[in-house]
Structures are given as C-alpha cells and as structure tokens.
Design a protein around this motif. Structure first.
Motif, short mmCIF file in Angstrom:
data_model
loop_
_atom_site.label_atom_id
_atom_site.label_comp_id
_atom_site.label_asym_id
_atom_site.label_seq_id
_atom_site.Cartn_x
_atom_site.Cartn_y
_atom_site.Cartn_z
N HIS A 213 0.82 -1.21 0.00
CA HIS A 213 0.00 0.00 0.00
C HIS A 213 0.86 1.26 0.00
N LYS A 214 2.03 1.20 0.61
CA LYS A 214 2.92 2.35 0.57
C LYS A 214 3.34 2.68 -0.85
N GLN A 215 3.74 1.67 -1.61
CA GLN A 215 4.17 1.90 -2.98
C GLN A 215 3.02 2.43 -3.85
N VAL A 216 1.84 1.84 -3.68
CA VAL A 216 0.69 2.29 -4.47
C VAL A 216 0.35 3.74 -4.13
N PHE A 217 0.41 4.09 -2.85
CA PHE A 217 0.13 5.47 -2.45
C PHE A 217 1.13 6.44 -3.07
N LEU A 218 2.42 6.13 -2.98
CA LEU A 218 3.44 7.03 -3.50
C LEU A 218 3.34 7.18 -5.02
N TYR A 219 3.13 6.10 -5.72
CA TYR A 219 2.99 6.19 -7.18
C TYR A 219 1.72 6.97 -7.56
N SER A 220 0.67 6.84 -6.76
CA SER A 220 -0.56 7.56 -7.06
C SER A 220 -0.38 9.06 -6.87
N ILE A 221 0.31 9.46 -5.79
CA ILE A 221 0.59 10.88 -5.57
C ILE A 221 1.45 11.42 -6.70
N ALA A 222 2.48 10.66 -7.10
CA ALA A 222 3.33 11.10 -8.21
C ALA A 222 2.54 11.21 -9.51
N GLY A 223 1.67 10.24 -9.76
CA GLY A 223 0.85 10.30 -10.97
C GLY A 223 -0.13 11.45 -10.95
N LEU A 224 -0.68 11.74 -9.78
CA LEU A 224 -1.62 12.86 -9.67
C LEU A 224 -0.90 14.18 -9.87
N MET A 225 0.32 14.28 -9.36
CA MET A 225 1.11 15.50 -9.57
C MET A 225 1.43 15.69 -11.05
N ALA A 226 1.83 14.62 -11.73
CA ALA A 226 2.16 14.73 -13.15
C ALA A 226 0.93 15.06 -13.99
N SER A 227 -0.20 14.41 -13.69
CA SER A 227 -1.41 14.68 -14.47
C SER A 227 -1.93 16.09 -14.21
N SER A 228 -1.74 16.63 -13.01
CA SER A 228 -2.14 18.00 -12.72
C SER A 228 -1.30 18.98 -13.52
N ALA A 229 0.00 18.71 -13.62
CA ALA A 229 0.87 19.56 -14.44
C ALA A 229 0.46 19.51 -15.91
N LEU A 230 0.07 18.32 -16.38
CA LEU A 230 -0.39 18.19 -17.77
C LEU A 230 -1.68 18.97 -17.98
N CYS A 231 -2.58 18.95 -16.99
CA CYS A 231 -3.81 19.73 -17.11
C CYS A 231 -3.49 21.22 -17.26
N ALA A 232 -2.47 21.68 -16.55
CA ALA A 232 -2.13 23.10 -16.58
C ALA A 232 -1.59 23.54 -17.94
N ILE B 217 -7.58 5.85 -6.54
CA ILE B 217 -6.75 4.91 -5.78
C ILE B 217 -6.39 5.47 -4.41
N ILE B 218 -6.17 6.78 -4.33
CA ILE B 218 -5.62 7.37 -3.11
C ILE B 218 -6.54 7.18 -1.91
N GLN B 219 -7.84 7.46 -2.06
CA GLN B 219 -8.73 7.42 -0.91
C GLN B 219 -8.81 6.03 -0.25
N PRO B 220 -9.09 4.96 -1.00
CA PRO B 220 -9.14 3.64 -0.32
C PRO B 220 -7.79 3.20 0.22
N VAL B 221 -6.70 3.56 -0.46
CA VAL B 221 -5.38 3.15 0.02
C VAL B 221 -5.01 3.85 1.31
N THR B 222 -5.30 5.16 1.41
CA THR B 222 -5.00 5.87 2.66
C THR B 222 -5.84 5.33 3.82
N LEU B 223 -7.09 5.00 3.55
CA LEU B 223 -7.93 4.42 4.60
C LEU B 223 -7.36 3.08 5.08
N THR B 224 -6.88 2.27 4.16
CA THR B 224 -6.29 0.99 4.52
C THR B 224 -5.03 1.18 5.37
N ILE B 225 -4.17 2.14 4.99
CA ILE B 225 -2.93 2.38 5.73
C ILE B 225 -3.23 2.81 7.16
#
Length: 487
Positions: free
Chosen positions: A69-88, A109-117
């Motif tokens: 879950h740690k890896q999935v959370f970190l990759y999701s935050i990184a993906g969200l940051m990259a996709s936000s930059a692309l939106c801009a 992905i972020i919400q259920p993963v953070t709840l699990t952690i």
C-alpha cells in the motif's frame, strides 16, 4: 507519538485527492469561454473524472495487496502530480478532458489506500481519532476547493492545477520517509474476469446516473445502459462468490455491521450530495453570486463539518456508531426540510446557518458509519473493505446527482406550467426563477425523506456488549480471514 507523521502524510494525500475532485465544480462555465466550447463537451471534465475514479477503485485492493500500500500510495501521488501539471499545459478542451480522466484514475486509488494504511499503521486505541482527522481532511477539500479554485480561475486558470504540485512534492517526501513498509501479501493472480465485470458495471451505472436527466428515464439508451450495468453487476457478484482469489471479498457483507454501515453511508451520501449540488446553484442563479462569493459564504459551514468529524472521533469509543449516526441523520433531515422553504428573497444568513447544520450532521454520522464497517473486517481484509466502501460511495454519489438532477428538471418544468396558467401575468424571468427555486425546494423534500430511511438502518449498528471498562464492543465477531474461509 510515532504515528503522527504517518497521519500527516495520509491527511495531505487525502486532501490532494478530494481537492482535485471538487475543484472543477465552479469552473465549468469559465472553461466554455476559455476553450470556446459548449456545455455538453465541458461537462466531460467532471463526467470523465468521475468515471475514471469509479472504475479504478475496485482494483485498489488488489494493487495494495500485490505491490504494498505504501508503494501504491506514492505512485498515485506522483501520478496525480504529473497529471495536474499536464492539465495546466492543456492546449484544447479535449486534451484537458484526457488529462482530467488521468487525474481521476490516481484520485480513485488514493482514498481507499489511505484508509487501509490507517487501519494497518495506526494502533487500535488511536485509530478512531486518526480516522476522524483523516475524514476531516477529506471534508476540507470540498470546503476549500470552490473558494481557492474560484479565486485562481479569476486570475489564471493554469494555477487551478499547479497550486497543489508543491504540496504533492512535500507529500511524496514525507511518504517515503514516514509511511512504514508493508510487504505485499500472498495475493493470487489478478481476477481479470471480475475486473471486467466491475469495470463494465461501474461504467454503465455511472453513465446512466450521470446522464439520466439528458437521456430521459424511459429512453432506449437509458434502458440499455441500465440493463447492461445491472447485468454486469450481478455477474460480478456471482463470479466473486465463486472464484478462489476474488477481486473484492464480497463475503464481507455476511457481517451485519459491515452491511448496515454500507447502507447507512449510501443514504447519507445521497443526502450530502443534494446540498453540495443545489445550494451553490441556488446562490449563483437566484442571488447572482460569483463562484468565489459562494465559496466564501459556504466556507465556515463546510469547516463546521470538520469540527463535527473530530468530535465524532472523540465520542465514538464511548458511545459507539449508533447514537452518532442517529444524531447526524436527524440534523441532516431537519436542515434538508428547512431548505425546502427556499424563496427568491431568502436571507443568505439562513442559507449559511442551515448548511452548517447539514454539515455538522454529516460530520457526526459519516465517519462513525464507515468506522463501524472497517472494524467489522479482519486485518487481512482491510484493503478490500476500504475498496468496497469507497467504490459504493462513488456509485451512490453518482446515483444521487443523476436522480436529483432529473427530479429537479421535472419539477421545474411542472412549476413553469402551473405558474404560466395562473391568473396573474408575471414576467417570464420571474416565472423561470420561481420555478427554479421551487424545483430545488422539492428536491430537498425528497432528500429529507431519503435520509429518514437511515434511522431504522442505524439500529443495526447498535452494540449490545460492553467490555470491563464500560466501552461498547462489537455485537458480532470480526470476520474470518481469507485463509480461514473455505470457498
């Protein structure tokens, strides 16, 4: 407390996810002008995001078990940051829609993963307070997003998406440093057939509920999509109960506590969305307020929900979910009923006060209902319980928006006809605005009646036994682990 840094990371991650979910609510009209587009196209900035979120959530449990879950959370935050930059840096409305869909995948992905952690990394005696802080951060997103995004939209729309990039970088650094490693569990192969049924069912139902007001309740398109969604969902349930390594462990519903928590949460979500959807529309259309002004007016009422959520977390160990859910649901019903009396000249203080009452009701009831459901699952099933809770909340949220929108338009058209046939001859604009307000009033009556259904269901959350310290304990034992279950 060693667990505090972990909680800080999860709070930031949850806030980023929810902020991106809500930031577009006030911006659709502006993007029509920015990209010289139309409402039908721009609407996909929200529709595409919602579909992507709803489709990916069922996969979050498998991903967490398979890759940690740690890896999935970190990759999701990184993906969200990259996709936000692309939106801009989007160059057209279609590129922005595509990047928003990508955002939706990572947010889902972020919400259920953070709840699990939280349930994995936070000790049981501290979990209720931690969950209340996590829930409060989720509420801060809807509270702050309209104000912040409305202000940024008036200056430079690109910063609507860039504003959280530094926060995402900070979250990544903190996550790498503080979230404990959880080794991947002995997960079997991906249940591809179950995933196909889940994706097909989610897409069809989300499309149906999101477009029912445009397609019509009895149109051929609506009937086809609804039948497809229901059939796929039934096949998904049948398949998951037979396969040895299911995508989601639906046997969690054997627990009366878990099932009742899901049902209560679904009804509360329906009541919540009625206020989030209609009150800003009323303020913008009837009182001619700007998105930024609406955000400012509703900021304090929204923050009151965060305070109520923290209070619920403190009270949960002593009085249990039942009393908190009842108290919160009663406040939601009362406030929804008061909103059924909105008029063209309703005072803004009246709106702000009853929105605060609604939000306090949500804060008192939502987190305890979810907490009871998560506690009904064994530790090995936390990821599946979290995925189920978030997935069904997404589905019922889309259901609420679709049904309330269709109800609003139907009642508005009826009121226009009645007002036009009245003896007086008011202006066409007065008729339109009056019918608009009356349609919202009728929608809140239905919302109040629906939330009333949660009161008898909350009885199923009652706990009978008490431990030696006088605290309430679960009525039934925690569900067995996957290894103990014979499929």
């Amino acid at each position: 407390m060693r667990q505090k840094p972990v909680l800080y990371v999860l709070i930031l991650g949850s806030f980023i996810s929810v902020y991106n979910t809500c930031s577009m609510n006030v911006g659709l009209p502006a993007f029509i002008d920015i990209f010289d587009s139309d409402l039908a196209t721009v609407q996909w900035l929200m529709t595409g995001f919602t579909l992507a979120t709803g489709v990916i959530i069922p996969l979050s449990g498998y991903l967490g078990d398979r890759f940690s879950h740690k890896q999935v959370f970190l990759y999701s935050i990184a993906g969200l940051m990259a996709s936000s930059a692309l939106c801009a840096v989007s160059w057209s409305i279609y590129s922005l829609i595509a990047f928003r869909i990508l955002q939706g995948v990572f947010c889902g992905i972020i919400q259920p993963v953070t709840l699990t952690i939280i349930f994995q990394a936070i000790p049981k005696q501290q979990r209720n307070v931690a969950l209340s802080f996590w829930s409060a951060s989720s509420i801060l997103g809807p509270a702050l997003a309209p104000t912040i995004s409305g202000w940024l939209l008036g200056h430079n729309w690109h910063w609507m998406f860039l504003v959280l990039v530094p926060v995402s970088i900070l979250t990544l650094w903190m996550g790498v440093k503080w979230i404990p490693r959880d080794p991947p569990s002995a997960s079997g192969p991906l249940d591809r057939l179950g995933l196909m049924y889940a994706v097909c069912g989610s897409l069809a139902l989300l499309l149906y509920f999101g477009n029912i007001h445009q397609w019509g309740l009895w149109s051929y398109r609506s009937a086809f999509v609804l039948i497809l969604g229901l059939a796929s969902s039934l096949l998904f349930v049948r398949h998951e109960l037979r396969v040895k390594a299911p995508l989601l462990h639906l046997r969690l519903f054997r627990s009366r506590i878990f099932m009742s928590s899901i049902l209560v949460s679904a009804i509360l979500i329906i009541g919540l969305y009625s206020g989030i959807y209609f009150v800003p529309l009323y303020l913008q259309e009837i009182h001619r307020m700007s998105p930024f002004e609406v955000g400012l007016l509703l900021l304090l009422p929204s923050l009151s929900s965060g305070a109520a959520t923290l209070l619920a977390g403190a009270l949960y160990p002593r009085i249990g979910a039942f009393r908190l859910v009842i108290a919160g649901a009663v406040l939601i019903v009362l406030a929804s009923w008061q909103f059924s009396f909105l008029a063209l000249d309703t005072n803004l203080a009246y709106v702000a006060f009853w929105m605060a009452v609604r939000y306090i009701g949500i804060g008192l009831s939502m987190t305890p209902a979810m907490n009871a459901g998560m506690h009904a699952a064994a530790a090995e099933w936390y990821s599946h319980a979290s995925a189920l809770i978030n997935w069904l909340r997404q589905i019922f949220g889309a259901l609420a928006l679709g049904l309330f929108t269709s109800l609003f338009y139907a009642r508005q058209n009826l009121h226009i006809t009645v007002l036009q046939q009245s003896a007086a001859t008011p202006s066409a604009e007065w008729i339109r605005l009056s019918a608009y307000t009356l349609g919202i009033d009728d929608s809140f009556v239905v919302a109040a009646l629906l939330v009333l259904l949660s009161l008898p269901l909350a009885l199923l959350l009652r706990e009978r036994r008490r431990d030696k310290e006088g605290r309430e304990s679960r009525e039934e034992p925690t569900l067995t682990t996957p290894a103990q279950t014979r499929v």
